[in-house]
Design an enzyme around this catalytic site. Structure first.
Site, short mmCIF file in Angstrom:
data_model
loop_
_atom_site.label_atom_id
_atom_site.label_comp_id
_atom_site.label_asym_id
_atom_site.label_seq_id
_atom_site.Cartn_x
_atom_site.Cartn_y
_atom_site.Cartn_z
N GLU A 94 0.83 -1.19 0.00
CA GLU A 94 0.00 0.00 0.00
C GLU A 94 0.86 1.25 0.00
OE1 GLU A 94 -4.10 -1.44 1.99
OE2 GLU A 94 -2.52 -0.99 3.41
N CYS A 107 3.28 8.67 1.20
CA CYS A 107 3.80 7.74 2.20
C CYS A 107 3.99 6.40 1.50
CB CYS A 107 2.80 7.64 3.34
SG CYS A 107 3.24 6.43 4.59
N CYS A 114 6.45 -6.60 7.45
CA CYS A 114 7.53 -6.05 8.27
C CYS A 114 7.93 -7.09 9.30
CB CYS A 114 7.04 -4.78 8.99
SG CYS A 114 8.36 -3.91 9.89
N CYS A 118 6.22 -4.52 16.07
CA CYS A 118 5.86 -3.58 17.13
C CYS A 118 4.44 -3.88 17.59
CB CYS A 118 6.00 -2.14 16.63
SG CYS A 118 7.70 -1.78 16.13
N CYS A 121 1.26 -2.16 15.86
CA CYS A 121 1.26 -1.90 14.42
C CYS A 121 0.73 -3.11 13.66
CB CYS A 121 2.68 -1.58 13.96
SG CYS A 121 2.78 -1.23 12.19
N GLY A 163 6.76 -1.66 6.34
CA GLY A 163 8.17 -2.06 6.33
C GLY A 163 9.09 -1.16 7.11
N GLU A 164 10.29 -1.67 7.32
CA GLU A 164 11.33 -0.95 8.06
C GLU A 164 12.45 -0.62 7.07
OE1 GLU A 164 12.19 0.54 10.93
OE2 GLU A 164 14.14 0.72 9.96
N SER A 195 11.85 6.92 8.20
CA SER A 195 11.42 6.63 9.56
C SER A 195 11.86 5.22 9.95
CB SER A 195 9.89 6.74 9.64
OG SER A 195 9.44 6.45 10.95
N SER A 218 11.27 6.05 15.56
CA SER A 218 10.09 5.61 16.29
C SER A 218 10.50 5.17 17.69
CB SER A 218 9.42 4.46 15.53
OG SER A 218 8.86 4.95 14.33
N LEU A 219 10.28 6.04 18.66
CA LEU A 219 10.78 5.78 20.01
C LEU A 219 9.73 5.09 20.88
CD1 LEU A 219 13.56 6.43 21.15
CD2 LEU A 219 12.59 8.46 22.20
N ASN A 294 -3.80 4.85 16.52
CA ASN A 294 -4.93 4.49 15.67
C ASN A 294 -5.33 3.09 16.06
OD1 ASN A 294 -5.00 6.89 13.99
ND2 ASN A 294 -3.02 6.19 13.25
N CYS A 337 -1.40 5.80 10.17
CA CYS A 337 -0.17 5.15 10.66
C CYS A 337 -0.48 3.82 11.29
CB CYS A 337 0.49 6.00 11.73
SG CYS A 337 0.99 7.60 11.17
N1 SAH Z 1 9.23 0.88 10.40
C1 SAH Z 1 9.36 2.31 10.37
C2 SAH Z 1 8.49 2.89 9.28
C3 SAH Z 1 7.00 2.83 9.56
S1 SAH Z 1 6.53 4.41 10.04
C4 SAH Z 1 9.07 2.89 11.74
O1 SAH Z 1 8.52 2.17 12.57
O2 SAH Z 1 9.42 4.03 11.99
C5 SAH Z 1 5.01 4.21 10.72
C6 SAH Z 1 4.86 5.02 12.00
O3 SAH Z 1 3.54 4.81 12.49
C7 SAH Z 1 5.82 4.55 13.08
O4 SAH Z 1 6.23 5.58 13.92
C8 SAH Z 1 4.92 3.59 13.81
O5 SAH Z 1 5.38 3.31 15.08
C9 SAH Z 1 3.60 4.31 13.79
N2 SAH Z 1 2.48 3.42 14.05
C10 SAH Z 1 2.43 2.09 13.90
N3 SAH Z 1 1.24 1.60 14.28
C11 SAH Z 1 0.51 2.65 14.68
C12 SAH Z 1 -0.81 2.79 15.17
N4 SAH Z 1 -1.63 1.74 15.31
N5 SAH Z 1 -1.24 4.03 15.48
C13 SAH Z 1 -0.44 5.10 15.31
N6 SAH Z 1 0.81 5.02 14.84
C14 SAH Z 1 1.28 3.81 14.54
#
Ligand code: SAH
Length: 360
Positions: A94, A107, A114, A118, A121, A163-164, A195, A218-219, A294, A337
């Site tokens: 997507e 985006c 991935c 996390c 996600c 993906g990462e 990211s 992404s912390l 989300n 996201c």
């Molecule tokens: N793998 C990379 C690129 C994906 S970016 C990364 O993690 O940074 C997607 C962003 O959306 C990341 O910051 C991720 O943590 C965040 N994200 C993932 N799931 C989410 C959710 N359910 N609600 C809000 N943000 C989310």
């Protein structure tokens, strides 16, 4: 049997020039082709009318320029659009178009699925089907810019889809070289944001690149204990090492590293979490992007109330952090996201997921 055609979509500028010269063309013919492919969306060599006829015929004989096909396009009430793209091997990813934020933003995905897993996600639930190639990453921008008629316009690209990116380092960097080709889309690297969850050896490598996108990390947690749970790669590369790498990262003048922080009700949204986060980032040229969760079926966390989100952001700011709260876009079409996921029979992992989510 003839060999498989050479896929010009996979070539960065120097390689495209070499391929054209090897077929009897001139280097400037490669620049003309980049304009056709990336600015005008033309991938049929016969239609590249300013190329010599002989070169066009040669290219048609042994080259291709693959482009993902749009299987589905959903438009959100807020203007966000999500494209479901089919790759050459039938797998799907997507890509999302987000209008006026304040600029147009695309985006794009760097992997099918991935591997990072996390906890909040959805993409992670698919597991990793495969890496995308450089051409497949760059082609998403090509498809989006054509579809939304923005090929000549200034837009941003965020590698925040499925993906990462640092887990697919070489293809990601090559895609950046394709996107910044002055004869193609001519993107400025400052308009591209990578990211990452913080895959450390790759982040150190990125620090040495001459082509430097903006960095977002992404912390999501300010202690190892919590981050180990939310972002499993933290068990391998903990907060101290990650933040040390960020402190060493060459941030261009007037730029900052963005730290993304998904806000989860009752998990990481207390004032004490905000204070700890501000302390961790003290002295780093940074800003925090707070992303209220989300929610999605199968994701075992809740979005905090607006008051709680506001309190968290204010506490952070009061302790010296620069803070933005990300407005969620496209939630009604599951384009926000962490909501990118391709369901249906893609790989067995995806099927397991469909079951886990109760077919939603
Ligand atoms: N793998 C990379 C690129 C994906 S970016 C990364 O993690 O940074 C997607 C962003 O959306 C990341 O910051 C991720 O943590 C965040 N994200 C993932 N799931 C989410 C959710 N359910 N609600 C809000 N943000 C989310």
């Amino acid at each position: 049997m003839s060999a498989a055609p050479l896929d010009l979509a996979e070539l960065e500028p120097t390689e495209l020039t070499a391929a054209v010269v090897a077929r009897g063309g001139q280097p400037f013919n490669a620049r003309q082709m980049a304009r056709w492919i990336y600015r005008r969306g033309v991938t049929d060599f016969e239609r590249m009318t300013d190329l010599p006829a002989a070169l066009r015929a040669t290219l048609a004989g042994d080259c291709a320029c693959s482009t993902p096909t749009v299987l589905r396009a959903d438009r959100s009430a807020d203007g966000t659009a999500k494209l479901l793209l089919r790759l050459a091997d039938g797998l799907r990813v997507e890509a999302v178009f987000i209008p006026d934020t304040p600029r147009m933003t695309f985006c794009v995905s760097t992997q099918v699925g991935c591997a990072m897993q996390c906890g909040f996600c959805l993409t992670g639930r698919m597991g990793l089907a495969r890496h995308l190639s450089a051409g497949e990453i760059a082609a998403q921008v090509r498809v989006l810019s054509r579809r939304f008629e923005l090929a000549g316009a200034a837009f941003n690209v965020v590698l925040m889809g499925m993906g990462e990116p640092l887990h697919n380092y070489d293809a990601t960097m090559k895609a950046l070289r394709i996107l910044t080709d002055p004869h193609g889309l001519a993107m400025r690297p400052q308009r591209i944001t990578l990211s990452t969850v913080g895959v450390l050896p790759a982040l150190e490598r990125l620090a040495g690149e001459s082509l430097m996108p903006n960095l977002a990390v992404s912390l999501h947690a300010a202690t190892d204990e919590l981050r180990n749970e939310l972002v499993p790669i933290n068990r391998k590369h903990g907060l101290d090492a990650l933040l040390a790498a960020c402190r060493r990262f060459p941030v261009a003048r007037r730029r900052r590293i963005t730290f993304e922080y998904v806000l989860l009700a009752g998990v990481n949204d207390a004032p004490a979490d905000a204070r700890r986060l501000a302390r961790l980032l003290a002295g780093l040229r940074s800003k925090v992007n707070v992303i209220p969760l989300n929610e999605a079926p199968g994701v075992p966390y809740r979005r905090p109330s607006d008051a709680q989100i506001d309190r968290f952001a204010r506490t952070l700011a009061a302790h010296g952090a620069t803070v933005t709260v990300r407005k969620s876009r496209g939630r009604d079409i599951r384009a926000a996201c962490g909501q990118l996921i391709v369901d249906g029979p893609q790989r067995s992992t995806a099927q397991q997921l469909a079951t886990a989510l109760g077919g939603s």
